[in-house]
Design a protein around this motif. Structure first.
Motif, mmCIF file in Angstrom:
data_model
loop_
_atom_site.group_PDB
_atom_site.id
_atom_site.type_symbol
_atom_site.label_atom_id
_atom_site.label_comp_id
_atom_site.label_asym_id
_atom_site.label_seq_id
_atom_site.Cartn_x
_atom_site.Cartn_y
_atom_site.Cartn_z
ATOM 1 N N GLN A 24 -9.107 3.592 -15.531
ATOM 2 C CA GLN A 24 -10.098 2.528 -15.460
ATOM 3 C C GLN A 24 -9.763 1.597 -14.285
ATOM 4 O O GLN A 24 -8.609 1.394 -13.943
ATOM 5 N N ALA A 25 -10.775 1.026 -13.681
ATOM 6 C CA ALA A 25 -10.563 0.058 -12.611
ATOM 7 C C ALA A 25 -11.789 -0.824 -12.495
ATOM 8 O O ALA A 25 -12.874 -0.469 -12.945
ATOM 9 N N LYS A 26 -11.592 -1.970 -11.881
ATOM 10 C CA LYS A 26 -12.710 -2.891 -11.708
ATOM 11 C C LYS A 26 -13.748 -2.316 -10.760
ATOM 12 O O LYS A 26 -14.956 -2.398 -11.009
ATOM 13 N N ASP A 27 -13.284 -1.745 -9.647
ATOM 14 C CA ASP A 27 -14.216 -1.249 -8.647
ATOM 15 C C ASP A 27 -14.100 0.245 -8.362
ATOM 16 O O ASP A 27 -15.101 0.906 -8.131
ATOM 17 N N LEU A 28 -12.892 0.768 -8.366
ATOM 18 C CA LEU A 28 -12.697 2.111 -7.828
ATOM 19 C C LEU A 28 -11.457 2.741 -8.452
ATOM 20 O O LEU A 28 -10.445 2.073 -8.645
ATOM 21 N N VAL A 29 -11.524 4.053 -8.761
ATOM 22 C CA VAL A 29 -10.359 4.806 -9.239
ATOM 23 C C VAL A 29 -10.095 5.952 -8.269
ATOM 24 O O VAL A 29 -10.985 6.761 -7.997
ATOM 25 N N ILE A 30 -8.873 5.988 -7.776
ATOM 26 C CA ILE A 30 -8.436 7.034 -6.851
ATOM 27 C C ILE A 30 -7.423 7.898 -7.581
ATOM 28 O O ILE A 30 -6.411 7.395 -8.069
ATOM 29 N N SER A 31 -7.653 9.205 -7.677
ATOM 30 C CA SER A 31 -6.662 10.114 -8.256
ATOM 31 C C SER A 31 -6.016 10.907 -7.132
ATOM 32 O O SER A 31 -6.709 11.546 -6.321
ATOM 33 N N ILE A 32 -4.679 10.862 -7.088
ATOM 34 C CA ILE A 32 -3.946 11.388 -5.937
ATOM 35 C C ILE A 32 -2.566 11.841 -6.390
ATOM 36 O O ILE A 32 -2.074 11.437 -7.443
ATOM 37 N N TRP A 33 -1.921 12.701 -5.594
ATOM 38 C CA TRP A 33 -0.539 13.079 -5.852
ATOM 39 C C TRP A 33 0.395 11.907 -5.508
ATOM 40 O O TRP A 33 0.122 11.120 -4.608
ATOM 41 N N ASP A 34 1.488 11.816 -6.223
ATOM 42 C CA ASP A 34 2.458 10.751 -5.981
ATOM 43 C C ASP A 34 2.997 10.847 -4.552
ATOM 44 O O ASP A 34 3.316 11.936 -4.068
ATOM 45 N N GLY A 35 3.078 9.704 -3.889
ATOM 46 C CA GLY A 35 3.648 9.653 -2.547
ATOM 47 C C GLY A 35 2.737 10.131 -1.438
ATOM 48 O O GLY A 35 3.162 10.281 -0.287
ATOM 49 N N TYR A 36 1.455 10.369 -1.746
ATOM 50 C CA TYR A 36 0.566 10.989 -0.755
ATOM 51 C C TYR A 36 -0.201 9.985 0.096
ATOM 52 O O TYR A 36 -1.001 10.374 0.934
ATOM 53 N N MET A 37 0.031 8.699 -0.139
ATOM 54 C CA MET A 37 -0.473 7.671 0.764
ATOM 55 C C MET A 37 0.541 6.533 0.774
ATOM 56 O O MET A 37 1.416 6.453 -0.090
ATOM 57 N N ALA A 38 0.439 5.652 1.752
ATOM 58 C CA ALA A 38 1.395 4.559 1.885
ATOM 59 C C ALA A 38 1.374 3.687 0.628
ATOM 60 O O ALA A 38 0.319 3.454 0.034
ATOM 61 N N PRO A 39 2.545 3.182 0.202
ATOM 62 C CA PRO A 39 2.607 2.388 -1.030
ATOM 63 C C PRO A 39 1.706 1.157 -1.036
ATOM 64 O O PRO A 39 1.251 0.723 -2.098
ATOM 65 N N ASP A 40 1.452 0.598 0.142
ATOM 66 C CA ASP A 40 0.640 -0.626 0.200
ATOM 67 C C ASP A 40 -0.819 -0.366 0.566
ATOM 68 O O ASP A 40 -1.563 -1.289 0.881
ATOM 69 N N THR A 41 -1.236 0.895 0.514
ATOM 70 C CA THR A 41 -2.596 1.242 0.926
ATOM 71 C C THR A 41 -3.658 0.466 0.164
ATOM 72 O O THR A 41 -4.585 -0.112 0.757
ATOM 73 N N LEU A 42 -3.566 0.441 -1.154
ATOM 74 C CA LEU A 42 -4.630 -0.189 -1.944
ATOM 75 C C LEU A 42 -4.666 -1.693 -1.743
ATOM 76 O O LEU A 42 -5.745 -2.299 -1.748
ATOM 77 N N ASP A 43 -3.494 -2.297 -1.549
ATOM 78 C CA ASP A 43 -3.469 -3.737 -1.257
ATOM 79 C C ASP A 43 -4.142 -4.022 0.077
ATOM 80 O O ASP A 43 -4.942 -4.969 0.203
ATOM 81 N N LYS A 44 -3.823 -3.234 1.075
ATOM 82 C CA LYS A 44 -4.426 -3.431 2.394
ATOM 83 C C LYS A 44 -5.924 -3.139 2.369
ATOM 84 O O LYS A 44 -6.716 -3.831 3.022
ATOM 85 N N PHE A 45 -6.312 -2.122 1.628
ATOM 86 C CA PHE A 45 -7.732 -1.803 1.495
ATOM 87 C C PHE A 45 -8.479 -2.959 0.839
ATOM 88 O O PHE A 45 -9.586 -3.326 1.271
ATOM 89 N N HIS A 46 -7.867 -3.566 -0.177
ATOM 90 C CA HIS A 46 -8.482 -4.713 -0.850
ATOM 91 C C HIS A 46 -8.657 -5.875 0.119
ATOM 92 O O HIS A 46 -9.719 -6.520 0.176
ATOM 93 N N LYS A 47 -7.636 -6.145 0.912
ATOM 94 C CA LYS A 47 -7.708 -7.251 1.866
ATOM 95 C C LYS A 47 -8.768 -6.993 2.938
ATOM 96 O O LYS A 47 -9.444 -7.913 3.398
ATOM 97 N N ALA A 48 -8.900 -5.733 3.318
ATOM 98 C CA ALA A 48 -9.849 -5.390 4.379
ATOM 99 C C ALA A 48 -11.288 -5.365 3.898
ATOM 100 O O ALA A 48 -12.218 -5.670 4.663
ATOM 101 N N THR A 49 -11.506 -5.019 2.615
ATOM 102 C CA THR A 49 -12.864 -4.781 2.135
ATOM 103 C C THR A 49 -13.271 -5.641 0.947
ATOM 104 O O THR A 49 -14.470 -5.727 0.636
ATOM 105 N N GLY A 50 -12.291 -6.244 0.269
ATOM 106 C CA GLY A 50 -12.588 -6.976 -0.956
ATOM 107 C C GLY A 50 -12.743 -6.075 -2.165
ATOM 108 O O GLY A 50 -13.032 -6.549 -3.269
ATOM 109 N N ILE A 51 -12.533 -4.779 -1.999
ATOM 110 C CA ILE A 51 -12.704 -3.815 -3.088
ATOM 111 C C ILE A 51 -11.366 -3.583 -3.784
ATOM 112 O O ILE A 51 -10.363 -3.275 -3.142
ATOM 113 N N GLU A 52 -11.355 -3.730 -5.098
ATOM 114 C CA GLU A 52 -10.159 -3.463 -5.876
ATOM 115 C C GLU A 52 -10.159 -2.002 -6.338
ATOM 116 O O GLU A 52 -11.177 -1.504 -6.816
#
Length: 350
Positions: A24-52
């Motif tokens: 569950q998520a407020k805006d978006l759910v991403i299903s991915i393998w562990d370690g397959y994107m940078a650890p801070d990706t979702l935080d940076k994406f939120h700052k860039a777009t306002g999307i959680e």
């Protein structure tokens, strides 16, 4: 990186996943393998777009496919799956089309990555990583570099017991198919039976079937050759610079991991923004620089530090060279079941 590549089985056990709660998520759910994107990706994406966005991890393709098939994709927006599984999801009508207007960073992809046989024009999937399979070996312990799949399948007495092969069905059988001059997507029952018998004989001359620790065995000297994915061979090179990678003369497979958007997503615009964000030069470059997998993003790969490329030469494999290998495809349920049964018989043989 801890991502498992024991991936390619098309039969899904639904009993366990039916009881599993959907992410569950407020805006978006991403299903991915562990370690397959940078650890801070979702935080940076939120700052860039306002999307959680929330990250939901899956260990294998089979795990997430079971959940998606059971729920019709409900509860997920963007999912990372291998190309064969993207094909299955598309055939099941579970994927949204990729809107190029909303994903302008598609322009960063190599031309070859825009014309892949399973999805020409990136109609329903976006390639995220790609590579091939071959032989990882200790250049300091062999008189000559291996050059054929038969160097693994029919090892000489000098290296008997000092080799490993991948256990996952598509790659284990694929090596034997290729050694015989057949397709990595072979469906002929007689050919499948023949490679089963050949691999049972191979089993007697290798150390083990190993999908996860083969590179550490190479680094320690316990083995001198391993059936290996190119990116994972790089993990061995991190520990021992004498480790090299070669694609056998008979050729190999082309594997691709993709991003797909679920048709059931309640947040399609946000999902397109996420995949577009991941295709940005600096974000996609992180994958090559940290996971040591090639990415099909020309802008990202052209910015990779030359010292890193020198240390891990298979990162320099060109798209033109990669697409000469045979693309792994969905082989259909009957053939996949035959693959699974065959590998079970190989593992059980004495």
């Amino acid at each position: 990186m801890t991502r498992s590549r024991t991936l390619l089985c098309a039969s899904f056990t639904l009993s366990a996943v039916l009881a599993a709660p959907l992410a569950q998520a407020k805006d978006l759910v991403i299903s991915i393998w562990d370690g397959y994107m940078a650890p801070d990706t979702l935080d940076k994406f939120h700052k860039a777009t306002g999307i959680e966005a929330d990250k939901s991890l899956h260990a294998t393709n089979e795990e997430i496919m079971g959940k998606l098939m059971a729920s019709g994709g409900e509860g997920y927006d963007v999912v990372f799956v291998s190309a064969q599984f993207a094909e299955i999801l598309q055939k099941q009508g579970l994927l949204a089309g990729i809107d190029p207007v909303k994903v302008p960073n598609l322009k960063n992809l190599y031309p070859e990555a825009k014309n892949l046989a399973y999805d020409p024009g990136n109609q329903f999937s976006i390639p995220y990583t790609w590579g091939t399979t071959g032989i990882c070996y200790r250049s300091d312990k062999l008189d000559a570099a291996p050059s054929s799949w038969n160097d693994l399948l029919k090892p000489s007495d000098a290296v008997k017991g000092k080799l490993t092969m991948l256990a996952t069905d598509r790659w284990l059988l694929g090596a034997a198919f290729l050694a015989n001059g057949w397709s990595v997507n072979e469906s002929n029952p007689q050919h499948i039976t023949q490679v089963r018998d050949e691999l049972i004989q191979t089993k007697k001359r290798i150390l083990s079937f190993d999908d996860t620790t083969f590179y550490s065995k190479l680094a320690s000297g316990e083995t001198v050759m391993a059936h290996a994915w190119d990116g994972w061979c790089n993990y061995g090179t991190q520990a021992n610079e004498s480790i090299r990678f070669v694609v056998p003369k008979e050729g190999s497979d082309l594997w691709i991991d993709t991003m797909v958007v679920m048709k059931s997503s309640k947040h399609l615009d946000a999902a397109y923004q996420f995949v577009n964000y991941m295709l940005a030069k600096e974000n996609h470059a992180w994958v090559a620089e940290n996971i040591l997998y090639k990415v099909p993003n020309q802008a990202a790969m052209e910015g990779i530090d030359q010292a890193l490329l020198a240390k891990y030469p298979n990162l320099t494999t060109s798209p033109a060279e990669l697409v000469k290998q045979e693309l792994l495809r969905d082989v259909g349920g009957a053939t996949q079941k035959a693959y699974t049964r065959t590998v079970t018989e190989i593992m059980a043989a004495q």
